[in-house]
Design a protein around this motif. Structure first.
Motif, PDB file in Angstrom:
ATOM      1  N   VAL A   1       0.856  -1.077  -0.085  1.00  0.00           N
ATOM      2  CA  VAL A   1      -0.068  -0.035   0.122  1.00  0.00           C
ATOM      3  C   VAL A   1       0.774   1.281  -0.077  1.00  0.00           C
ATOM      4  O   VAL A   1       1.886   1.393   0.732  1.00  0.00           O
ATOM      5  N   PHE A   2       0.606   2.296  -0.823  1.00  0.00           N
ATOM      6  CA  PHE A   2       1.158   3.301  -0.965  1.00  0.00           C
ATOM      7  C   PHE A   2       0.552   4.489  -0.745  1.00  0.00           C
ATOM      8  O   PHE A   2      -0.804   4.376  -1.072  1.00  0.00           O
ATOM      9  N   ARG A   3       1.077   5.786  -0.179  1.00  0.00           N
ATOM     10  CA  ARG A   3       0.291   6.902   0.035  1.00  0.00           C
ATOM     11  C   ARG A   3       0.479   7.819  -1.227  1.00  0.00           C
ATOM     12  O   ARG A   3       1.678   7.643  -1.700  1.00  0.00           O
ATOM     13  N   ALA A   4      -0.449   8.348  -1.762  1.00  0.00           N
ATOM     14  CA  ALA A   4      -0.475   9.094  -2.877  1.00  0.00           C
ATOM     15  C   ALA A   4      -1.338  10.240  -2.711  1.00  0.00           C
ATOM     16  O   ALA A   4      -2.274  10.327  -2.324  1.00  0.00           O
ATOM     17  N   VAL A   5      -1.339  11.286  -3.765  1.00  0.00           N
ATOM     18  CA  VAL A   5      -2.276  12.297  -3.913  1.00  0.00           C
ATOM     19  C   VAL A   5      -2.823  12.292  -5.301  1.00  0.00           C
ATOM     20  O   VAL A   5      -1.992  11.863  -6.318  1.00  0.00           O
ATOM     21  N   ASP A   6      -4.131  12.113  -5.296  1.00  0.00           N
ATOM     22  CA  ASP A   6      -5.036  12.174  -6.753  1.00  0.00           C
ATOM     23  C   ASP A   6      -4.813  13.470  -7.066  1.00  0.00           C
ATOM     24  O   ASP A   6      -5.278  14.505  -6.520  1.00  0.00           O
ATOM     25  N   GLU A   7      -4.269  13.725  -8.194  1.00  0.00           N
ATOM     26  CA  GLU A   7      -4.023  15.088  -8.806  1.00  0.00           C
ATOM     27  C   GLU A   7      -4.966  15.786  -9.350  1.00  0.00           C
ATOM     28  O   GLU A   7      -5.171  16.954  -9.191  1.00  0.00           O
ATOM     29  N   GLN A   8      -6.334  15.036  -9.913  1.00  0.00           N
ATOM     30  CA  GLN A   8      -7.223  15.542 -10.254  1.00  0.00           C
ATOM     31  C   GLN A   8      -7.981  16.362  -8.978  1.00  0.00           C
ATOM     32  O   GLN A   8      -8.819  17.356  -9.130  1.00  0.00           O
ATOM     33  N   ALA A   9      -8.483  15.268  -7.856  1.00  0.00           N
ATOM     34  CA  ALA A   9      -9.212  15.676  -6.767  1.00  0.00           C
ATOM     35  C   ALA A   9      -8.638  16.287  -5.932  1.00  0.00           C
ATOM     36  O   ALA A   9      -9.055  16.843  -5.126  1.00  0.00           O
ATOM     37  N   LYS A  10      -7.025  16.506  -5.958  1.00  0.00           N
ATOM     38  CA  LYS A  10      -6.233  17.063  -4.799  1.00  0.00           C
ATOM     39  C   LYS A  10      -6.479  16.453  -3.614  1.00  0.00           C
ATOM     40  O   LYS A  10      -6.903  17.308  -2.409  1.00  0.00           O
ATOM     41  N   ARG A  11      -6.660  15.385  -3.535  1.00  0.00           N
ATOM     42  CA  ARG A  11      -6.831  14.650  -1.872  1.00  0.00           C
ATOM     43  C   ARG A  11      -5.898  13.411  -1.842  1.00  0.00           C
ATOM     44  O   ARG A  11      -5.563  12.783  -2.891  1.00  0.00           O
ATOM     45  N   PRO A  12      -5.729  13.006  -0.669  1.00  0.00           N
ATOM     46  CA  PRO A  12      -4.828  11.956  -0.576  1.00  0.00           C
ATOM     47  C   PRO A  12      -5.405  10.712  -0.455  1.00  0.00           C
ATOM     48  O   PRO A  12      -6.846  10.669  -0.404  1.00  0.00           O
ATOM     49  N   VAL A  13      -4.742   9.477  -1.066  1.00  0.00           N
ATOM     50  CA  VAL A  13      -5.432   8.296  -1.449  1.00  0.00           C
ATOM     51  C   VAL A  13      -4.500   7.217  -0.932  1.00  0.00           C
ATOM     52  O   VAL A  13      -3.357   7.486  -1.005  1.00  0.00           O
ATOM     53  N   ALA A  14      -4.904   6.042  -0.957  1.00  0.00           N
ATOM     54  CA  ALA A  14      -4.172   4.893  -0.705  1.00  0.00           C
ATOM     55  C   ALA A  14      -4.142   3.977  -2.013  1.00  0.00           C
ATOM     56  O   ALA A  14      -5.154   3.826  -2.509  1.00  0.00           O
ATOM     57  N   LEU A  15      -3.087   3.512  -2.393  1.00  0.00           N
ATOM     58  CA  LEU A  15      -2.928   2.997  -3.687  1.00  0.00           C
ATOM     59  C   LEU A  15      -2.498   1.199  -3.076  1.00  0.00           C
ATOM     60  O   LEU A  15      -1.311   1.166  -2.648  1.00  0.00           O
ATOM     61  N   LYS A  16      -3.114   0.640  -3.495  1.00  0.00           N
ATOM     62  CA  LYS A  16      -2.944  -0.889  -3.363  1.00  0.00           C
ATOM     63  C   LYS A  16      -2.156  -1.613  -4.443  1.00  0.00           C
ATOM     64  O   LYS A  16      -3.129  -1.617  -5.531  1.00  0.00           O
ATOM     65  N   VAL A  17      -1.291  -2.118  -4.462  1.00  0.00           N
ATOM     66  CA  VAL A  17      -0.682  -2.746  -5.703  1.00  0.00           C
ATOM     67  C   VAL A  17       0.125  -4.275  -5.164  1.00  0.00           C
ATOM     68  O   VAL A  17       0.336  -4.278  -4.252  1.00  0.00           O
ATOM     69  N   LEU A  18      -0.563  -4.845  -6.444  1.00  0.00           N
ATOM     70  CA  LEU A  18      -0.044  -6.451  -5.914  1.00  0.00           C
ATOM     71  C   LEU A  18       1.384  -6.681  -5.963  1.00  0.00           C
ATOM     72  O   LEU A  18       2.019  -6.080  -6.846  1.00  0.00           O
ATOM     73  N   SER A  19       2.012  -7.435  -5.153  1.00  0.00           N
ATOM     74  CA  SER A  19       3.464  -7.797  -5.087  1.00  0.00           C
ATOM     75  C   SER A  19       3.764  -8.086  -6.443  1.00  0.00           C
ATOM     76  O   SER A  19       3.401  -8.980  -7.038  1.00  0.00           O
ATOM     77  N   PRO A  20       5.066  -7.593  -6.954  1.00  0.00           N
ATOM     78  CA  PRO A  20       5.575  -8.350  -8.302  1.00  0.00           C
ATOM     79  C   PRO A  20       6.036  -9.666  -8.045  1.00  0.00           C
ATOM     80  O   PRO A  20       6.039 -10.255  -7.346  1.00  0.00           O
TER      81      PRO A  20
END
Length: 91
Positions: free
Chosen positions: A72-91
């Motif tokens: 899980v990564f912390r990111a900012v949605d650039e369109q909505a200008k709000r913080p989000v969490a991005l869950k990525v499957l392990s490689p």
């Protein structure tokens, strides 16, 4: 490109421009056609690859947590200008 395709689930004819069958709701397109595959050097970290692939949509800041299925990564949605969490499957 054909005008319609046959649904694998119910056999209905589905317009070729549709992603899902209107009768049963099953996905009728190849899921690999919309999958992003990033061919990069081995020394690139997952964080670096995410920043490159998601540039313009999300500003990926840092890793928050790891689990059995993904990261899980912390990111900012650039369109909505709000913080989000991005869950990525392990490689």
């Amino acid at each position: 490109m054909p005008e319609s395709v046959k649904c694998f689930g119910c056999g209905s004819q589905v317009p070729a421009t549709s992603r899902f069958c209107g009768n049963c709701g099953r996905l009728v397109v190849d899921p690999n056609a919309s999958t992003v595959v990033d061919q990069t050097a081995q020394e690139d970290s997952l964080l670096d690859r995410l920043r490159r692939v998601l540039a313009g949509d999300f500003e990926v800041e840092s890793e928050l947590a790891r689990g059995g299925m993904g990261i899980v990564f912390r990111a900012v949605d650039e369109q909505a200008k709000r913080p989000v969490a991005l869950k990525v499957l392990s490689p």
